[in-house]
Design an enzyme around this catalytic site. Structure first.
Site, PDB file in Angstrom:
ATOM      1  N   ASP A  56       0.755  -0.412   5.201  1.00 29.16           N
ATOM      2  CA  ASP A  56       0.123   0.887   5.471  1.00 29.16           C
ATOM      3  C   ASP A  56      -1.218   0.951   4.733  1.00 29.16           C
ATOM      4  O   ASP A  56      -1.383   1.716   3.783  1.00 29.16           O
ATOM      5  CB  ASP A  56       1.058   2.012   5.019  1.00 29.16           C
ATOM      6  CG  ASP A  56       0.526   3.385   5.402  1.00 29.16           C
ATOM      7  OD1 ASP A  56      -0.391   3.465   6.235  1.00 29.16           O
ATOM      8  OD2 ASP A  56       1.022   4.378   4.840  1.00 29.16           O
TER       9      ASP A  56
ATOM     10  N   GLU B  72       1.375  -0.920  -5.006  1.00 23.64           N
ATOM     11  CA  GLU B  72       0.259   0.019  -4.821  1.00 23.64           C
ATOM     12  C   GLU B  72      -0.781  -0.244  -5.913  1.00 23.64           C
ATOM     13  O   GLU B  72      -0.435  -0.571  -7.052  1.00 23.64           O
ATOM     14  CB  GLU B  72       0.780   1.450  -4.892  1.00 23.64           C
ATOM     15  CG  GLU B  72      -0.253   2.540  -5.085  1.00 23.64           C
ATOM     16  CD  GLU B  72      -1.228   2.638  -3.920  1.00 23.64           C
ATOM     17  OE1 GLU B  72      -2.428   2.853  -4.188  1.00 23.64           O
ATOM     18  OE2 GLU B  72      -0.802   2.506  -2.764  1.00 23.64           O
TER      19      GLU B  72
ATOM     20  N   CYS C  57      -4.560   3.642  10.371  1.00 26.39           N
ATOM     21  CA  CYS C  57      -5.355   4.856  10.609  1.00 26.39           C
ATOM     22  C   CYS C  57      -6.730   4.494  11.181  1.00 26.39           C
ATOM     23  O   CYS C  57      -7.618   5.350  11.242  1.00 26.39           O
ATOM     24  CB  CYS C  57      -5.505   5.665   9.322  1.00 26.39           C
ATOM     25  SG  CYS C  57      -6.211   4.744   7.940  1.00 26.39           S
TER      26      CYS C  57
ATOM     27  N   TYR D 102       0.870  -1.184   0.000  1.00 29.07           N
ATOM     28  CA  TYR D 102       0.000   0.000   0.000  1.00 29.07           C
ATOM     29  C   TYR D 102       0.908   1.237   0.000  1.00 29.07           C
ATOM     30  O   TYR D 102       0.721   2.179   0.770  1.00 29.07           O
ATOM     31  CB  TYR D 102      -0.918   0.031   1.219  1.00 29.07           C
ATOM     32  CG  TYR D 102      -1.739  -1.214   1.464  1.00 29.07           C
ATOM     33  CD1 TYR D 102      -3.022  -1.355   0.921  1.00 29.07           C
ATOM     34  CD2 TYR D 102      -1.256  -2.252   2.246  1.00 29.07           C
ATOM     35  CE1 TYR D 102      -3.793  -2.493   1.166  1.00 29.07           C
ATOM     36  CE2 TYR D 102      -2.006  -3.392   2.498  1.00 29.07           C
ATOM     37  CZ  TYR D 102      -3.275  -3.504   1.953  1.00 29.07           C
ATOM     38  OH  TYR D 102      -4.021  -4.634   2.202  1.00 29.07           O
TER      39      TYR D 102
END
Length: 205
Positions: A133, A79, A160, A58
C-alpha cells in the site's frame, strides 16, 4: 474481519493525517470498503486457513493488517514513520494481539533487502500473502525483486495513483506474478484521484 473503525484505536497528532475528526472518521469508513472488497469481491477469505502470515508493507498505523488478524495466524507490518509504527503496536495491543500475533517494524522500502531482513532476523516466517500500500510514487523494483525471491504466492496491491500502479504491475508481471482481478474506488468524488486494489498470484512454471 474486524472493521477499520474497530481496529483504529490510536492516531497520534504527530502523524501526517487529516486533522478534521469528522472527515477522518468518514475517510476510515470509506476505506472500510476496501476491506470488504479484500474479502468478498476478491474471494480471499475463502482461501485463508487461519495459520497464514501476512506481510503488510507501507503499513501506516496497521489498519489493513490488523483488520484481517482474526482470519490469519500472524501479521508483520513494516512502515518508515516511527510514530506510525508506535501507533500500530499500540493498536495491536489494544485489540488483544501480542507479539506472537502481530509485529511492526520501522524500515525504509527504498532499502528493500534490509527492509525484509529486519523482520526475518527476528524470526518472522515467510509470508503467504503480502499487502503493498505505497504512496503515490509507488513501490520500487528492488522491493518487488525481494518479494519474488521469497516466492510469496499472493500479492494485494493497493494504489492511489494509476500511473505508478501500471508501472509496478509490469514489474510484478516480469517477476512471475499475474493480476487476477482489479477493483477501482472513487473514494474522492469530483477529483482526479482514484483508489485501486489488485489481486495477484504467483504463476507456476
Amino acid at each position: 474481519g474486524k472493521s477499520m473503525q474497530d481496529m483504529v484505536k490510536e492516531i497520534r497528532r504527530q502523524l501526517h493525517l487529516q486533522n478534521n475528526k469528522e472527515y477522518l472518521h468518514k475517510a476510515i469508513s470509506q476505506y472500510g470498503r476496501l476491506q470488504q472488497s479484500f474479502f468478498m469481491k476478491l474471494g480471499f477469505i475463502g482461501e485463508f486457513k487461519g495459520d497464514e502470515t501476512v506481510l503488510d508493507l507501507y503499513c501506516g498505523i496497521g489498519t489493513i493488517g490488523l483488520s484481517v488478524s482474526d482470519k490469519v495466524g500472524k501479521i508483520i507490518g513494516i512502515e518508515i514513520v516511527p510514530e506510525a509504527v508506535a501507533c500500530a503496536r499500540l493498536n495491536a495491543s489494544l485489540n488483544g494481539l501480542g507479539p506472537d500475533r502481530a509485529r511492526f517494524y520501522c524500515g525504509d522500502a527504498s532499502d528493500a533487502r534490509r527492509l525484509l531482513a529486519t523482520a526475518e532476523e527476528n524470526g518472522a516466517p515467510r509470508p503467504d500473502l503480502v499487502v503493498i500500500d505505497p504512496p503515490r510514487k509507488g513501490t520500487t523494483p528492488e522491493l518487488i525483486r525481494e518479494i519474488a525471491a521469497r516466492n510469496i504466492q499472493r500479492v494485494v496491491y493497493i494504489s492511489c495513483e494509476p500511473e505508478t500502479l501500471a508501472r509496478d504491475l509490469k514489474w510484478l508481471t516480469s517477476h512471475g506474478y499475474k493480476a487476477r482481478e482489479a477493483v477501482a474506488y472513487d473514494m474522492f468524488p469530483f477529483t482526479e484521484h482514484v483508489e485501486s486494489l489488485v489481486c495477484l498470484t504467483r504463476q507456476t512454471n
